[in-house]
Design a protein around this motif. Sequence first.
Motif, short mmCIF file in Angstrom:
data_model
loop_
_atom_site.label_atom_id
_atom_site.label_comp_id
_atom_site.label_asym_id
_atom_site.label_seq_id
_atom_site.Cartn_x
_atom_site.Cartn_y
_atom_site.Cartn_z
N LEU A 31 0.88 -1.16 0.10
CA LEU A 31 -0.06 0.16 0.19
C LEU A 31 1.09 1.35 -0.10
CD1 LEU A 31 -2.72 -1.10 2.40
CD2 LEU A 31 -3.11 -0.77 0.17
N HIS A 32 1.92 1.33 0.92
CA HIS A 32 2.73 2.46 1.06
C HIS A 32 3.48 2.62 -0.36
CE1 HIS A 32 6.34 4.44 2.33
NE2 HIS A 32 5.38 5.23 2.89
N ASP A 87 3.24 1.11 -3.34
CA ASP A 87 2.73 1.08 -4.66
C ASP A 87 1.88 2.08 -4.77
OD1 ASP A 87 4.79 -0.61 -5.33
OD2 ASP A 87 3.15 -2.47 -5.07
N VAL A 88 0.51 1.83 -3.96
CA VAL A 88 -0.73 2.62 -3.97
C VAL A 88 -0.57 4.04 -3.64
CG1 VAL A 88 -3.03 2.59 -3.32
CG2 VAL A 88 -1.87 0.31 -3.52
N GLY A 89 0.30 4.37 -2.58
CA GLY A 89 0.61 5.50 -1.85
C GLY A 89 1.33 6.73 -3.25
N PRO A 90 2.30 6.17 -3.91
CA PRO A 90 3.07 6.98 -4.95
C PRO A 90 2.20 7.25 -5.89
CG PRO A 90 4.54 5.29 -4.09
CD PRO A 90 3.24 5.09 -3.60
N LEU A 91 1.22 6.00 -6.34
CA LEU A 91 0.39 6.32 -7.67
C LEU A 91 -0.74 7.41 -7.16
CD1 LEU A 91 -0.33 2.58 -8.79
CD2 LEU A 91 0.86 4.46 -10.24
N LEU A 92 -1.39 7.24 -6.02
CA LEU A 92 -2.32 8.30 -5.71
C LEU A 92 -1.66 9.69 -5.76
CD1 LEU A 92 -4.56 6.04 -3.19
CD2 LEU A 92 -5.13 6.93 -5.44
N ALA A 93 -0.65 9.58 -5.16
CA ALA A 93 -0.01 11.12 -4.90
C ALA A 93 0.43 11.68 -6.26
CB ALA A 93 1.54 10.90 -3.99
N THR A 94 0.65 10.79 -7.34
CA THR A 94 0.81 11.24 -8.54
C THR A 94 -0.44 11.65 -9.15
OG1 THR A 94 2.53 9.40 -8.93
CG2 THR A 94 2.22 10.75 -10.70
N ALA A 95 -1.47 10.96 -9.03
CA ALA A 95 -2.82 11.35 -9.45
C ALA A 95 -3.02 12.78 -9.01
CB ALA A 95 -3.89 10.44 -9.07
N ARG A 96 -2.67 12.97 -7.41
CA ARG A 96 -3.30 14.26 -7.05
C ARG A 96 -2.59 15.37 -7.70
NH1 ARG A 96 -1.68 17.59 -3.25
NH2 ARG A 96 -3.44 18.36 -1.47
N LEU A 97 -1.27 15.15 -7.81
CA LEU A 97 -0.34 16.17 -8.75
C LEU A 97 -0.82 16.65 -10.09
CD1 LEU A 97 3.28 15.04 -8.22
CD2 LEU A 97 2.41 17.06 -7.61
N TYR A 98 -1.43 15.63 -10.81
CA TYR A 98 -2.20 16.01 -11.95
C TYR A 98 -3.36 16.67 -11.78
CZ TYR A 98 0.81 12.77 -14.99
OH TYR A 98 2.07 12.50 -15.75
N LEU A 99 -4.01 16.54 -10.70
CA LEU A 99 -5.28 17.11 -10.23
C LEU A 99 -5.11 18.46 -9.23
CD1 LEU A 99 -7.35 13.99 -9.77
CD2 LEU A 99 -7.58 15.35 -11.70
N ASN A 100 -4.05 19.12 -9.59
CA ASN A 100 -3.59 19.99 -8.41
C ASN A 100 -4.63 21.35 -8.87
OD1 ASN A 100 -2.51 21.08 -10.60
ND2 ASN A 100 -0.47 20.93 -9.92
N GLU A 101 -4.41 22.33 -7.99
CA GLU A 101 -5.18 23.59 -8.10
C GLU A 101 -5.04 24.54 -9.44
OE1 GLU A 101 -2.96 22.93 -5.44
OE2 GLU A 101 -4.32 22.54 -4.02
#
Lengths: 243, 275
Positions: free
Chosen positions: B79-80, B82-96
Amino acid sequence: MIKLQLILQILEKLNYLSEFLPLLFCLLFFKKINSKEIKVFFVYITFSALLLTINLITKFKYANIVVSITVVFEFVLLSMMYFYIIKSSLVKKLIIFSIFLFAAYWIYNFSKVNLQGFKFDFLTGAVESLFFTAVIICYFYEVMQYNFTIPLFKLPSFWVSVAFLIFFSGSFFLILYSKTNFNKPGFRDQFLVIISVITIIKNILLCIALFENKNLVLNKDINPIPSNLNLDTFQPLNNQTNF
Amino acid sequence: MIFLQVTTNTSPINYVMLFGTLAMLSLTLGIVFFVIFHQRKVIRFNDQLKKLEDDKQQILLNASIKFQEEERNRIAADLHDDVGPLLATARLYLNENLVNQEPAAQLQSIFSAKQIIDDAIQLIRNISHSMMPPTLKNFGLESAMSDLFQKINGSGTLNASVRFHDYRTRLKLEQELLIFRIIQELVNNIIKHSNAGFIHLTQNANATHSYFRLHHDGQGIVQTEFDRLNHVSTGLGLKNIASRIKVLNGRIFFEIDPSHTYYKVTLEIPKDSTY
């Protein structure tokens, strides 16, 4: 000579007193008399003390009748006690069969008892001794086979068995030997010494049995798990998916 | 009970009667002491057996706890890392700044974020499947085993096959999962340590038990070795197998065939296990 007579008389009194000791212990731990075998044992102890009291009150006037009745009741009650103690169904059947056989013999023999003078029935006594020695050895054999957890000396039935084994095996030889020597001068005194010592030992061991019965009941009462805890609904593995 | 009263007669001591009685009493005491000592010996022996059994239980329990911890660590790491970095990257794409970007760039960012979230979903699904294989849950042990053996076969390094002879009524899901884990662990060991060319799983049943047998032609172990390894404190796999077998109230047999060409591992599982 006088000293010897005094010792014999003290021994005789001690013998009689010791007969009341198990009854005293029974009354002391009356609430702990729960199991069937101990209940039968209590009846036996009470009955023995009662008969001895009758003999003492009547100054052994009806001793032959009392002894005769004692033997058959002793046989029946002790047999019943071992009927409850022993687990083997074969031995149980043999015990029941023996009770009827012995009772039948006793009824036949009772008609021959001399009500006036003392006449000791050697055969009945020897048969009784032999029978209980065999039954107690059966009990020991059973205990050796099945009891692997509780030490023997913590079982009341063990102490009762040791007491009666000592009593019956000790008196068996005496009874056999007495058949031909009972009326010899001085024989009765020697007989009395040996039988008194054996009886006192038996009664002390019976008291130990009653004491151990009290301890055993007390230990059963101690429950280390609080009764208000519901442990039955605990299902450690049923809801898990990962092992 | 014998009643006698003191008389006034005296006579010499009758030694026959005295020694006869003493002999009888000695014999009695001999019997009593024999019974006591024999029973003490038996109790001591039983205590030793119980202690050995307790030690074994303790080792199994420790192994089970350790295994659970390792499994949790693995899931946590998955989770930490594999899934964590993927979700963090997705968040980067969806930034302000997304709202201030060109529509084309916005679409590209959303598409990329969607791709990453799909990957994350797939990863979570894989983690979940490793905990409870969906084939096992939905289609039963036979399908799950076939699935597992097909995957092994697909690697091309090992010839793996499955044959279920009598599995018309399914065992409970919990039982199936435990059996699946045991066989999975056994197969894993065979792949890792035995250098086998083939693995074959057969299943059969009678009225009371289900039997599962694994054959392989690699280096294996026999029952004595299994028992020995089960009692040493190192190694988790075999202890987990032993504890799962115990939960199932079953038995396991490690054997080698008489021609010494292949090893057999047989599981015997009671059908009406209380588990």
